[in-house]
Design an enzyme around this catalytic site. Structure first.
Site, PDB file in Angstrom:
ATOM      1  N   PHE A 128       0.958  -1.114  -0.028  1.00 57.61           N
ATOM      2  CA  PHE A 128       0.266  -0.330   0.092  1.00 57.61           C
ATOM      3  C   PHE A 128       0.925   1.304   0.161  1.00 57.61           C
ATOM      4  CE2 PHE A 128      -2.784   3.786   1.699  1.00 57.61           C
ATOM      5  CZ  PHE A 128      -3.734   3.310   1.011  1.00 57.61           C
ATOM      6  N   ASP A 213       8.700   2.522   1.643  1.00 63.74           N
ATOM      7  CA  ASP A 213       8.164   3.061   2.276  1.00 63.74           C
ATOM      8  C   ASP A 213       8.050   2.624   4.002  1.00 63.74           C
ATOM      9  OD1 ASP A 213       5.661   4.250   2.596  1.00 63.74           O
ATOM     10  OD2 ASP A 213       4.419   2.974   0.739  1.00 63.74           O
ATOM     11  N   LYS A 242       2.920   9.992   7.814  1.00 64.20           N
ATOM     12  CA  LYS A 242       2.336   9.838   9.785  1.00 64.20           C
ATOM     13  C   LYS A 242       2.605   9.735  10.428  1.00 64.20           C
ATOM     14  CE  LYS A 242      -0.404   5.366   7.442  1.00 64.20           C
ATOM     15  NZ  LYS A 242      -1.646   6.110   7.971  1.00 64.20           N
TER      16      LYS A 242
HETATM   17  N1  PLP Z   1       2.697   4.447   3.210  1.00 65.96           N
HETATM   18  C1  PLP Z   1       1.747   3.314   3.200  1.00 65.96           C
HETATM   19  C2  PLP Z   1       2.968   2.335   3.726  1.00 65.96           C
HETATM   20  C3  PLP Z   1       0.913   3.209   4.060  1.00 65.96           C
HETATM   21  O1  PLP Z   1       0.335   2.551   5.242  1.00 65.96           O
HETATM   22  C4  PLP Z   1       0.492   4.576   4.004  1.00 65.96           C
HETATM   23  C5  PLP Z   1      -1.068   5.292   4.708  1.00 65.96           C
HETATM   24  O2  PLP Z   1      -1.798   4.607   5.098  1.00 65.96           O
HETATM   25  C6  PLP Z   1       0.680   5.414   3.078  1.00 65.96           C
HETATM   26  C7  PLP Z   1       1.631   5.237   1.833  1.00 65.96           C
HETATM   27  C8  PLP Z   1      -0.692   6.513   2.596  1.00 65.96           C
HETATM   28  O3  PLP Z   1      -0.112   7.598   3.263  1.00 65.96           O
HETATM   29  P1  PLP Z   1      -0.872   9.280   2.989  1.00 65.96           P
HETATM   30  O4  PLP Z   1      -2.867   8.230   4.169  1.00 65.96           O
HETATM   31  O5  PLP Z   1      -0.519   9.884   4.123  1.00 65.96           O
HETATM   32  O6  PLP Z   1      -1.134   9.734   2.232  1.00 65.96           O
END
Ligand code: PLP
Length: 389
Positions: A128, A213, A242
């Protein structure tokens, strides 16, 4: 609720008025234990005084100027995160999706500079990375992609945790690999210890960028400042968001070595990214994580929770697996269990279910020992009641 907010979320029937540490109080005064911390955001818990004081002070001085001018707090924050991670420079933005968008644009441009006409990025099943069109295309979940076609098509997808599957890719136009050190939305998946080192070696051999990520698993959650630090490797690119601002929106895309030279003046930007208020918040988060020794504490609490759940569920055949790293904990059941979020709410707990049958716990890192036991007892009761039906 007025109905004038777009219904992009199926919201639970509760609204919160205030928080303190691991606790939230609803508008009607009921107290809840927050075991998801705003989905891995409030690592310092709610209303931490250090962050609140820093925000109030900064709001009275300077909230925003523009990236057209120097921003001292952004420079300071970049220095801090680079020192903690071993990477060389940072682009600041406002969310995880934007941080990954920056990483993907960086990979594209890196590929073009190497002479690739259609640079591709290798991504993982069940990964994700966000909801913008580029990051949604990188995400390995057909359900969230449905209806938004045509997606960006320059991705090659392989199973998570399987370095041989990446090695088997012979596509001539790969520029980068994008992967979560621990998958969050995908069901709290911890890859084998050898996985990231093997990807690092492959990327080195083939001239690909290794892009991690760390939006969910970064900022001390797994018991290291960043998830990759359990492995002894360094990525070329890392994304954060986050917990970086403990709830104040801020994202970051870090790069190292050659990758740090790709995004030059005018090639990427953000109006709000790295403004003084957000950077002040993030600096106070880092100072507090350090001062309260929360990196090690997250590791210790994670072991306590894993041990507690493993012991408690040893005789429960409906619990397939208890897994996790630090305070990213997954309890996989043998059947879909989304309704557990409502049952938990009724009992005063905020939990989450991901990948249909995995209970995901992402509590704040500031839990006391008593609160940790309270969480174990509450979740064990909830799961045992549910599986005994
Ligand atoms: N990358 C990861 C691993 C995530 O868990 C998330 C959100 O849950 C995102 C990216 C996307 O982040 P945002 O909701 O701040 O755009």
């Amino acid at each position: 609720m007025t109905g004038q907010v777009m219904p992009t979320y199926a919201r639970m029937p509760v609204t919160f008025a205030r928080g303190e540490g691991a606790w939230l109080w609803s508008v009607d005064g009921k107290r809840y234990f927050d075991a998801i911390a705003g989905i891995a955001v409030c690592n310092l818990g709610h209303a931490h005084t250090a962050v609140a004081r820093a925000l109030c002070d900064q709001a009275g001085k300077l909230v925003h100027t523009s990236n057209l001018y120097g921003i001292d707090l952004q420079e300071q924050l970049a220095t801090e995160i680079c020192a903690l991670s071993g990477l060389d420079n940072v682009f600041f933005c406002n969310s995880g999706a934007e941080a990954n968008e920056a990483a993907l644009k960086l990979a594209r441009k890196y590929g073009h500079e190497k002479g690739l006409s259609r640079p591709h990025v290798i991504v993982m099943d069940n990964g994700f990375h966000g909801r913008t069109l580029f990051t949604l295309s990188a995400t390995g979940n057909a359900k969230v992609q449905e209806g938004f076609e045509p997606l960006v098509d320059s991705f090659i997808r392989v199973p998570y945790g399987d370095a041989d599957a990446v090695a088997a890719i012979k596509h001539p136009e790969v520029a980068a690999v994008l992967v979560e050190p621990v998958q969050g939305e995908g069901g709290v998946r911890v890859p084998p210890a050898e996985y990231l080192p093997a990807l690092r070696r492959l990327c080195d051999e083939r001239g690909w960028l290794l892009m991690l990520d760390e939006v969910q698993c970064g900022m001390a959650r797994t018991g290291a400042w960043f998830g990759f630090q359990h492995t002894g490797i360094l990525p070329d690119v890392m994304t954060l968001a986050k917990a970086l601002g403990n709830g104040v929106p801020i994202g970051a895309c870090l790069a190292r070595s050659q990758a740090a030279e790709v995004l030059t003046a005018g090639r990427h930007g953000s109006t709000f990214g790295g403004n003084p208020l957000a950077c002040r918040a993030a600096l106070s988060v880092i100072a507090t994580l350090r001062k309260e020794n929360l990196v090690a504490r997250a590791g210790e609490l994670g072991r306590t929770l894993l041990d507690g759940f493993r012991k408690a569920f040893a005789g429960n055949t409906h619990v397939i697996e208890v897994r996790g790293k630090g305070l990213m904990i997954g309890i996989e059941l043998d059947a879909p269990c989304a309704e557990l979020t409502q049952r938990a709410l009724d009992q005063g707990f905020l939990i989450n279910v991901t990948a249909e049958r995995t209970i995901r716990l992402l509590p704040p890192l500031i839990l006391s020992d008593d609160e940790t036991q309270y969480l174990i007892d509450g979740v064990v009761r909830l799961v045992n009641d549910f599986t005994a039906r």
